[in-house]
Motif scaffolding. Structure first.
Motif, PDB file in Angstrom:
ATOM      1  N   LEU A  62       1.008  -1.179   0.152  1.00 49.64           N
ATOM      2  CA  LEU A  62      -0.112  -0.078  -0.025  1.00 49.64           C
ATOM      3  C   LEU A  62       1.106   1.135   0.121  1.00 49.64           C
ATOM      4  CD1 LEU A  62      -2.452   1.734   0.172  1.00 49.64           C
ATOM      5  CD2 LEU A  62      -2.671   1.223   2.645  1.00 49.64           C
ATOM      6  N   LEU A  63       1.819   1.326   0.887  1.00 48.69           N
ATOM      7  CA  LEU A  63       2.929   2.439   0.663  1.00 48.69           C
ATOM      8  C   LEU A  63       3.441   2.625  -0.486  1.00 48.69           C
ATOM      9  CD1 LEU A  63       4.035   4.402   2.743  1.00 48.69           C
ATOM     10  CD2 LEU A  63       5.831   2.984   3.021  1.00 48.69           C
ATOM     11  N   THR A  64       3.614   1.633  -1.179  1.00 46.51           N
ATOM     12  CA  THR A  64       4.336   1.717  -2.686  1.00 46.51           C
ATOM     13  C   THR A  64       3.290   2.333  -3.767  1.00 46.51           C
ATOM     14  OG1 THR A  64       5.795  -0.019  -2.380  1.00 46.51           O
ATOM     15  CG2 THR A  64       5.340   0.466  -4.601  1.00 46.51           C
ATOM     16  N   TYR A  65       2.062   2.006  -3.329  1.00 48.67           N
ATOM     17  CA  TYR A  65       0.921   2.358  -4.180  1.00 48.67           C
ATOM     18  C   TYR A  65       0.621   3.978  -3.992  1.00 48.67           C
ATOM     19  CZ  TYR A  65      -3.262   4.279  -5.620  1.00 48.67           C
ATOM     20  OH  TYR A  65      -4.477   4.932  -6.354  1.00 48.67           O
ATOM     21  N   CYS A  66       0.859   4.517  -2.541  1.00 48.36           N
ATOM     22  CA  CYS A  66       0.892   5.694  -2.032  1.00 48.36           C
ATOM     23  C   CYS A  66       2.013   6.698  -2.844  1.00 48.36           C
ATOM     24  CB  CYS A  66       1.075   5.981  -0.425  1.00 48.36           C
ATOM     25  SG  CYS A  66      -0.326   5.400   0.218  1.00 48.36           S
ATOM     26  N   TRP A  67       3.035   6.003  -3.114  1.00 48.10           N
ATOM     27  CA  TRP A  67       4.202   6.770  -3.800  1.00 48.10           C
ATOM     28  C   TRP A  67       3.841   6.851  -5.317  1.00 48.10           C
ATOM     29  CZ3 TRP A  67       5.373   8.598   0.236  1.00 48.10           C
ATOM     30  CH2 TRP A  67       5.969   7.891   1.525  1.00 48.10           C
ATOM     31  N   ILE A  68       3.353   5.760  -5.758  1.00 48.18           N
ATOM     32  CA  ILE A  68       2.992   5.751  -7.239  1.00 48.18           C
ATOM     33  C   ILE A  68       1.965   6.950  -7.398  1.00 48.18           C
ATOM     34  CG2 ILE A  68       1.526   4.733  -9.073  1.00 48.18           C
ATOM     35  CD1 ILE A  68       3.124   1.955  -7.765  1.00 48.18           C
ATOM     36  N   ALA A  69       0.758   6.933  -6.631  1.00 49.04           N
ATOM     37  CA  ALA A  69      -0.260   7.973  -6.693  1.00 49.04           C
ATOM     38  C   ALA A  69       0.235   9.419  -6.543  1.00 49.04           C
ATOM     39  CB  ALA A  69      -1.288   7.549  -5.590  1.00 49.04           C
ATOM     40  N   LEU A  70       1.107   9.697  -5.705  1.00 47.02           N
ATOM     41  CA  LEU A  70       1.890  10.996  -5.395  1.00 47.02           C
ATOM     42  C   LEU A  70       2.237  11.239  -6.591  1.00 47.02           C
ATOM     43  CD1 LEU A  70       2.719  10.969  -1.595  1.00 47.02           C
ATOM     44  CD2 LEU A  70       0.956  12.436  -2.788  1.00 47.02           C
ATOM     45  N   SER A  71       3.211  10.479  -7.156  1.00 43.78           N
ATOM     46  CA  SER A  71       4.158  10.762  -8.134  1.00 43.78           C
ATOM     47  C   SER A  71       3.183  11.097  -9.579  1.00 43.78           C
ATOM     48  CB  SER A  71       5.107   9.533  -8.485  1.00 43.78           C
ATOM     49  OG  SER A  71       4.640   8.465  -9.143  1.00 43.78           O
ATOM     50  N   LYS A  72       2.158  10.339  -9.429  1.00 43.33           N
ATOM     51  CA  LYS A  72       1.314  11.026 -10.589  1.00 43.33           C
ATOM     52  C   LYS A  72       0.865  12.399 -10.694  1.00 43.33           C
ATOM     53  CE  LYS A  72      -0.501   6.410 -12.063  1.00 43.33           C
ATOM     54  NZ  LYS A  72      -1.449   5.495 -12.168  1.00 43.33           N
ATOM     55  N   GLN A  73       1.126  13.185  -9.641  1.00 48.73           N
ATOM     56  CA  GLN A  73       0.723  14.418  -9.541  1.00 48.73           C
ATOM     57  C   GLN A  73       1.858  15.217 -10.287  1.00 48.73           C
ATOM     58  OE1 GLN A  73       0.548  15.404  -5.217  1.00 48.73           O
ATOM     59  NE2 GLN A  73      -1.297  14.058  -4.992  1.00 48.73           N
ATOM     60  N   THR A  74       3.049  14.701 -10.500  1.00 49.42           N
ATOM     61  CA  THR A  74       4.311  15.566 -10.817  1.00 49.42           C
ATOM     62  C   THR A  74       4.049  16.034 -12.458  1.00 49.42           C
ATOM     63  OG1 THR A  74       5.564  13.605 -11.565  1.00 49.42           O
ATOM     64  CG2 THR A  74       5.979  14.573  -9.339  1.00 49.42           C
ATOM     65  N   ASN A  75       4.417  17.122 -12.850  1.00 51.26           N
ATOM     66  CA  ASN A  75       4.490  17.239 -14.029  1.00 51.26           C
ATOM     67  C   ASN A  75       5.579  16.803 -14.859  1.00 51.26           C
ATOM     68  OD1 ASN A  75       3.631  18.685 -16.423  1.00 51.26           O
ATOM     69  ND2 ASN A  75       4.360  20.689 -15.833  1.00 51.26           N
ATOM     70  N   SER A  76       5.867  15.609 -15.119  1.00 51.94           N
ATOM     71  CA  SER A  76       7.122  15.233 -15.606  1.00 51.94           C
ATOM     72  C   SER A  76       6.965  15.072 -17.093  1.00 51.94           C
ATOM     73  CB  SER A  76       7.210  13.671 -15.111  1.00 51.94           C
ATOM     74  OG  SER A  76       6.140  12.853 -15.304  1.00 51.94           O
ATOM     75  N   ALA A  77       7.664  15.972 -17.744  1.00 52.97           N
ATOM     76  CA  ALA A  77       7.700  16.175 -19.350  1.00 52.97           C
ATOM     77  C   ALA A  77       8.392  14.787 -19.710  1.00 52.97           C
ATOM     78  CB  ALA A  77       8.472  17.459 -19.625  1.00 52.97           C
ATOM     79  N   ASP A  78       8.319  14.758 -21.022  1.00 51.19           N
ATOM     80  CA  ASP A  78       9.123  13.840 -21.741  1.00 51.19           C
ATOM     81  C   ASP A  78      10.642  14.433 -21.747  1.00 51.19           C
ATOM     82  OD1 ASP A  78      10.195  11.799 -23.291  1.00 51.19           O
ATOM     83  OD2 ASP A  78       9.189  12.461 -25.216  1.00 51.19           O
ATOM     84  N   LEU A  79      11.534  13.908 -21.022  1.00 46.70           N
ATOM     85  CA  LEU A  79      12.648  14.425 -20.876  1.00 46.70           C
ATOM     86  C   LEU A  79      13.665  14.287 -22.479  1.00 46.70           C
ATOM     87  CD1 LEU A  79      14.031  13.817 -17.446  1.00 46.70           C
ATOM     88  CD2 LEU A  79      12.924  15.943 -18.313  1.00 46.70           C
ATOM     89  N   ALA A  80      13.083  13.320 -22.939  1.00 52.18           N
ATOM     90  CA  ALA A  80      13.902  13.223 -24.290  1.00 52.18           C
ATOM     91  C   ALA A  80      13.493  14.164 -25.255  1.00 52.18           C
ATOM     92  CB  ALA A  80      13.599  11.838 -24.985  1.00 52.18           C
ATOM     93  N   SER A  81      12.487  14.568 -25.115  1.00 54.67           N
ATOM     94  CA  SER A  81      12.339  15.960 -26.030  1.00 54.67           C
ATOM     95  C   SER A  81      12.545  17.252 -25.472  1.00 54.67           C
ATOM     96  CB  SER A  81      10.765  16.017 -26.224  1.00 54.67           C
ATOM     97  OG  SER A  81       9.937  16.135 -24.908  1.00 54.67           O
TER      98      SER A  81
END
Length: 192
Positions: A62-81
């Motif tokens: 569940l803790l790992t899921y919490c990290w995944i859910a929080l990370s989806k809040q980030t505005n992570s651009a496609d760094l390759a571009s």
């Protein structure tokens, strides 16, 4: 995790995941991770233990899921571009934005969970793994004679070090200073 988070989730599944996410994050703000039981999580989430175990292997899952859910809040651009000279800053900003947008929760969690404890060890592993994947996807292979995965590890570990020092160890830095420190460490700290 017993559910495939890459598949389209039903509203019921998402509602259940949200309830357990909320239960975990609320409890972490009042007590240590080690003191939180599955029964307590289920009571707070409003679901029976059987439902918990239909979704998660254990509290760590569940803790790992919490990290995944929080990370989806980030505005992570496609760094390759992104232009190669800006990739570190874009990745660092995405991770810093996540930490800053959850600053109140992070402060409350830190009161009950020391940075050296199992909760933050789990968070560190998650961020390092994701930062490594992110950096590996955009390493400019022509610039280095070293293996790309080694460079990605170095960049990810350096970003994690600066984020940890700033947000978890309590050293206030402006965003410009955060970038400056990361770049200085990536260049090397020797004075020529």
């Amino acid at each position: 995790m017993k559910k495939d988070l890459n598949a389209k989730l039903t509203r019921g599944t998402q509602r259940t995941l949200d309830a357990f996410f909320d239960a975990m994050t609320e409890l972490l703000q009042t007590k240590s991770f080690a003191d939180i039981s599955v029964n307590e999580l289920c009571e707070r989430a409003g679901y029976p233990r059987a439902t918990f175990y239909n979704y998660f292997e254990d509290r760590n899952d569940l803790l790992t899921y919490c990290w995944i859910a929080l990370s989806k809040q980030t505005n992570s651009a496609d760094l390759a571009s992104v232009e190669s000279s800006r990739r570190v800053d874009v990745a660092l900003d995405a991770m810093a934005d996540l930490l800053e947008s959850n600053a109140d929760m992070l402060r409350a969690v830190l009161e009950h969970n020391p940075p050296e404890g199992p909760l933050f060890a789990s968070l560190h592993r998650f961020i390092e793994r994701n930062a490594r994947q992110l950096m590996l996807s955009c390493v400019d292979r022509d610039r280095f004679d070293l293996p790309a995965d080694l460079i990605a590890d170095h960049y990810a570990n350096t970003l994690m070090l600066v984020l940890d020092w700033t947000y978890l160890r309590g050293h206030s830095l402006t965003r410009a200073q955060l970038h400056e420190y990361a770049h200085a460490l990536l260049r090397g700290v020797e004075i020529a």
